[in-house]
Design a protein around this motif. Structure first.
Motif, PDB file in Angstrom:
ATOM      1  N   THR A 269       0.734  -1.220   0.002  1.00 40.66           N
ATOM      2  CA  THR A 269      -0.086   0.258   0.157  1.00 40.66           C
ATOM      3  C   THR A 269       0.696   1.179  -0.139  1.00 40.66           C
ATOM      4  OG1 THR A 269      -1.759  -1.178   1.108  1.00 40.66           O
ATOM      5  CG2 THR A 269      -1.582   1.080   1.455  1.00 40.66           C
ATOM      6  N   ALA A 270       1.875   1.469   0.910  1.00 36.29           N
ATOM      7  CA  ALA A 270       2.805   2.520   0.751  1.00 36.29           C
ATOM      8  C   ALA A 270       3.433   2.411  -0.256  1.00 36.29           C
ATOM      9  CB  ALA A 270       3.900   2.392   1.859  1.00 36.29           C
ATOM     10  N   ALA A 271       4.074   1.509  -1.120  1.00 37.89           N
ATOM     11  CA  ALA A 271       4.655   1.478  -2.433  1.00 37.89           C
ATOM     12  C   ALA A 271       3.769   2.136  -3.606  1.00 37.89           C
ATOM     13  CB  ALA A 271       5.238   0.163  -2.799  1.00 37.89           C
ATOM     14  N   GLN A 272       2.254   1.732  -3.545  1.00 36.13           N
ATOM     15  CA  GLN A 272       1.761   2.080  -4.484  1.00 36.13           C
ATOM     16  C   GLN A 272       0.982   3.383  -4.305  1.00 36.13           C
ATOM     17  OE1 GLN A 272      -1.692  -0.986  -5.461  1.00 36.13           O
ATOM     18  NE2 GLN A 272      -0.406  -2.363  -4.350  1.00 36.13           N
ATOM     19  N   ALA A 273       1.142   3.997  -3.106  1.00 31.53           N
ATOM     20  CA  ALA A 273       0.834   5.279  -2.725  1.00 31.53           C
ATOM     21  C   ALA A 273       1.942   6.228  -3.358  1.00 31.53           C
ATOM     22  CB  ALA A 273       0.713   5.777  -1.220  1.00 31.53           C
ATOM     23  N   LYS A 274       3.093   5.770  -3.695  1.00 31.97           N
ATOM     24  CA  LYS A 274       4.082   6.714  -4.111  1.00 31.97           C
ATOM     25  C   LYS A 274       4.394   6.465  -5.745  1.00 31.97           C
ATOM     26  CE  LYS A 274       7.025   8.615  -2.430  1.00 31.97           C
ATOM     27  NZ  LYS A 274       6.857  10.002  -1.881  1.00 31.97           N
ATOM     28  N   GLY A 275       3.144   5.548  -6.364  1.00 35.28           N
ATOM     29  CA  GLY A 275       3.190   5.422  -7.764  1.00 35.28           C
ATOM     30  C   GLY A 275       3.784   4.129  -8.488  1.00 35.28           C
ATOM     31  N   GLU A 276       4.187   3.191  -7.441  1.00 35.95           N
ATOM     32  CA  GLU A 276       4.216   1.771  -7.914  1.00 35.95           C
ATOM     33  C   GLU A 276       3.180   1.183  -8.380  1.00 35.95           C
ATOM     34  OE1 GLU A 276       8.369   0.485  -7.525  1.00 35.95           O
ATOM     35  OE2 GLU A 276       7.513   2.596  -8.429  1.00 35.95           O
ATOM     36  N   SER A 277       3.074   0.512  -9.365  1.00 33.95           N
ATOM     37  CA  SER A 277       1.920  -0.495  -9.890  1.00 33.95           C
ATOM     38  C   SER A 277       2.110  -1.527  -8.968  1.00 33.95           C
ATOM     39  CB  SER A 277       2.140  -0.770 -11.355  1.00 33.95           C
ATOM     40  OG  SER A 277       3.326  -1.640 -11.619  1.00 33.95           O
ATOM     41  N   PRO A 278       0.855  -2.557  -8.813  1.00 33.98           N
ATOM     42  CA  PRO A 278       0.838  -3.910  -8.246  1.00 33.98           C
ATOM     43  C   PRO A 278       1.785  -4.760  -8.838  1.00 33.98           C
ATOM     44  CG  PRO A 278      -1.422  -3.176  -8.573  1.00 33.98           C
ATOM     45  CD  PRO A 278      -0.467  -1.981  -9.326  1.00 33.98           C
ATOM     46  N   ARG A 279       1.991  -4.790 -10.173  1.00 34.13           N
ATOM     47  CA  ARG A 279       2.705  -5.654 -10.843  1.00 34.13           C
ATOM     48  C   ARG A 279       4.335  -5.256 -10.447  1.00 34.13           C
ATOM     49  NH1 ARG A 279       5.841  -5.579 -15.616  1.00 34.13           N
ATOM     50  NH2 ARG A 279       4.987  -3.411 -16.446  1.00 34.13           N
ATOM     51  N   HIS A 280       4.643  -4.109 -10.395  1.00 40.24           N
ATOM     52  CA  HIS A 280       6.114  -3.629 -10.035  1.00 40.24           C
ATOM     53  C   HIS A 280       6.295  -4.067  -8.425  1.00 40.24           C
ATOM     54  CE1 HIS A 280       6.248  -1.710 -13.962  1.00 40.24           C
ATOM     55  NE2 HIS A 280       7.549  -1.986 -13.815  1.00 40.24           N
ATOM     56  N   CYS A 281       5.226  -3.784  -7.660  1.00 37.33           N
ATOM     57  CA  CYS A 281       5.344  -4.079  -5.994  1.00 37.33           C
ATOM     58  C   CYS A 281       5.902  -5.668  -6.014  1.00 37.33           C
ATOM     59  CB  CYS A 281       4.179  -3.977  -5.403  1.00 37.33           C
ATOM     60  SG  CYS A 281       3.947  -2.021  -5.232  1.00 37.33           S
ATOM     61  N   THR A 282       4.906  -6.625  -6.764  1.00 35.01           N
ATOM     62  CA  THR A 282       5.139  -7.864  -6.762  1.00 35.01           C
ATOM     63  C   THR A 282       6.634  -8.435  -7.311  1.00 35.01           C
ATOM     64  OG1 THR A 282       2.945  -8.301  -7.358  1.00 35.01           O
ATOM     65  CG2 THR A 282       4.372 -10.207  -7.873  1.00 35.01           C
ATOM     66  N   ASP A 283       6.869  -7.527  -8.422  1.00 41.50           N
ATOM     67  CA  ASP A 283       8.417  -7.903  -8.988  1.00 41.50           C
ATOM     68  C   ASP A 283       9.633  -7.486  -8.037  1.00 41.50           C
ATOM     69  OD1 ASP A 283       7.298  -8.704 -11.295  1.00 41.50           O
ATOM     70  OD2 ASP A 283       7.859  -6.901 -12.492  1.00 41.50           O
ATOM     71  N   ALA A 284       9.385  -6.467  -7.304  1.00 39.96           N
ATOM     72  CA  ALA A 284      10.296  -5.957  -6.410  1.00 39.96           C
ATOM     73  C   ALA A 284      10.333  -6.953  -5.096  1.00 39.96           C
ATOM     74  CB  ALA A 284      10.033  -4.469  -5.842  1.00 39.96           C
ATOM     75  N   TRP A 285       9.257  -7.202  -4.745  1.00 38.90           N
ATOM     76  CA  TRP A 285       9.087  -8.657  -3.553  1.00 38.90           C
ATOM     77  C   TRP A 285       9.857  -9.797  -4.090  1.00 38.90           C
ATOM     78  CZ3 TRP A 285       7.971  -7.837   1.215  1.00 38.90           C
ATOM     79  CH2 TRP A 285       7.546  -8.998   2.047  1.00 38.90           C
ATOM     80  N   THR A 286       9.494 -10.167  -5.096  1.00 42.52           N
ATOM     81  CA  THR A 286       9.997 -11.358  -5.672  1.00 42.52           C
ATOM     82  C   THR A 286      11.491 -11.173  -5.910  1.00 42.52           C
ATOM     83  OG1 THR A 286       8.049 -11.927  -7.068  1.00 42.52           O
ATOM     84  CG2 THR A 286      10.047 -13.036  -7.613  1.00 42.52           C
ATOM     85  N   ASN A 287      12.155 -10.196  -6.437  1.00 42.23           N
ATOM     86  CA  ASN A 287      13.343  -9.970  -6.687  1.00 42.23           C
ATOM     87  C   ASN A 287      14.256  -9.983  -5.390  1.00 42.23           C
ATOM     88  OD1 ASN A 287      13.117  -9.751  -9.192  1.00 42.23           O
ATOM     89  ND2 ASN A 287      13.359  -7.441  -9.627  1.00 42.23           N
ATOM     90  N   ALA A 288      13.471  -9.222  -4.421  1.00 44.32           N
ATOM     91  CA  ALA A 288      14.155  -9.197  -2.705  1.00 44.32           C
ATOM     92  C   ALA A 288      14.257 -10.749  -2.221  1.00 44.32           C
ATOM     93  CB  ALA A 288      13.453  -8.305  -2.022  1.00 44.32           C
TER      94      ALA A 288
END
Length: 294
Positions: A269-288
């Motif tokens: 939620t915090a990431a999407q409030a800064k403009g990140e899309s759900p897909r990029h949130c998922t990608d960042a989580w997977t990459n981490a």
């Protein structure tokens, strides 16, 4: 300098040869390239610099190309050096790779990534015509000129240039035109009056029995709150901040079983409030998770 690994031309490694040939051709035209593994993801960070920014600088705005011997830092690993591309460490990565990616900003380009038909229709109505490349879900519109990369500038539209990578899908068609003000204007974030709904994903499974080594829920709550604050206060390089924050949270809490879907949803939620899309949130989580071996 490390000697290139000989590439056999006996048909046993056709994919390696095809990918490497494409990479070398692009590099010869001053386009920095890197291998992508399954899922269109870059290779994980090496152990020597897993928790530091590329080039050893904490501020990613000043980070330089990766100095490691492996293609370990996403966009920053991209290179035009044929000796590096054919070195033993990189050859090992090419053997596992599924595609070639390039760093648009490093080539003086900006890619407008259109993810669906509606985004393509919008681009045709709103942006100057330029070279286009078909993708699996939409199109890449490529302009001459670099700028900052921004995800989710509107529904189904990402801007990939500096500090980003794009998959190489061929030369495309049409005449490449200069980066227009209309594209630069997309990077100017408008104030948001509402926080988007979070994308809930499954939290990491417990490791080693699942007993939380921190013993107290308050430690985790403080950690999640600090992570939310770090993302919310980011003024630049939001995508990088989100990834590094996810990495820090998973490093501290990902193996003891204390993270829940609710905690992850708060971060998304915090990431999407800064403009990140759900897909990029998922990608960042997977990459981490991949970087940590989870």
């Amino acid at each position: 300098m490390t000697q290139p690994t000989p590439i056999r031309r006996d048909g046993h490694r056709p994919r390696l040869l095809a990918l490497l040939t494409t990479a070398l051709n692009l590099a010869a035209h001053a386009v920095p390239v890197l291998p992508l593994r399954a899922g269109k993801l870059p290779f994980g960070n090496c152990a020597a610099c897993r928790y530091t920014a590329c080039g050893g600088r904490p501020n990613m705005k000043t980070a330089g190309p990766c100095q490691c011997l492996q293609p370990c830092h996403g966009w920053a690993a991209a290179t035009t050096d044929p000796a590096v591309l054919q070195s033993p460490a990189w050859t090992s990565a090419w053997q596992q790779a599924q595609a070639v990616a390039y760093h648009p900003g490093g080539a003086g380009l900006t890619v407008v990534d259109l993810d669906n038909a509606d985004a393509i229709t919008w681009a045709r109505e709103s942006l100057p015509a330029t070279r286009t490349v078909p993708t699996t879900r939409g199109e890449h519109w490529i302009y001459r000129g670099a700028m900052g990369s921004v995800n989710g500038v509107r529904e189904g539209v990402d801007l990939k240039s500096t500090m980003a990578y794009a998959r190489w899908l061929g030369p495309g068609t049409g005449t490449m035109t200069h980066l227009p003000d209309a594209v630069r204007a997309l990077a100017v974030k408008k104030p948001s009056t509402a926080r988007p709904a979070p994308l809930v994903i499954t939290a990491p499974t417990p490791v080693g029995g699942g007993e939380c080594r921190h013993r107290t829920p308050s430690y985790l709550d403080r950690g999640i709150a600090m992570a939310e604050q770090r993302i919310t206060e980011a003024r630049s390089a939001v995508h990088t901040t989100v990834y590094r924050t996810f990495l820090a949270v998973l490093s501290a809490h990902g193996r003891c079983g204390c993270l829940t879907d609710t905690h992850v949803a708060r971060l998304f939620t915090a990431a999407q409030a800064k403009g990140e899309s759900p897909r990029h949130c998922t990608d960042a989580w997977t990459n981490a998770r991949t970087a940590l071996g989870m």
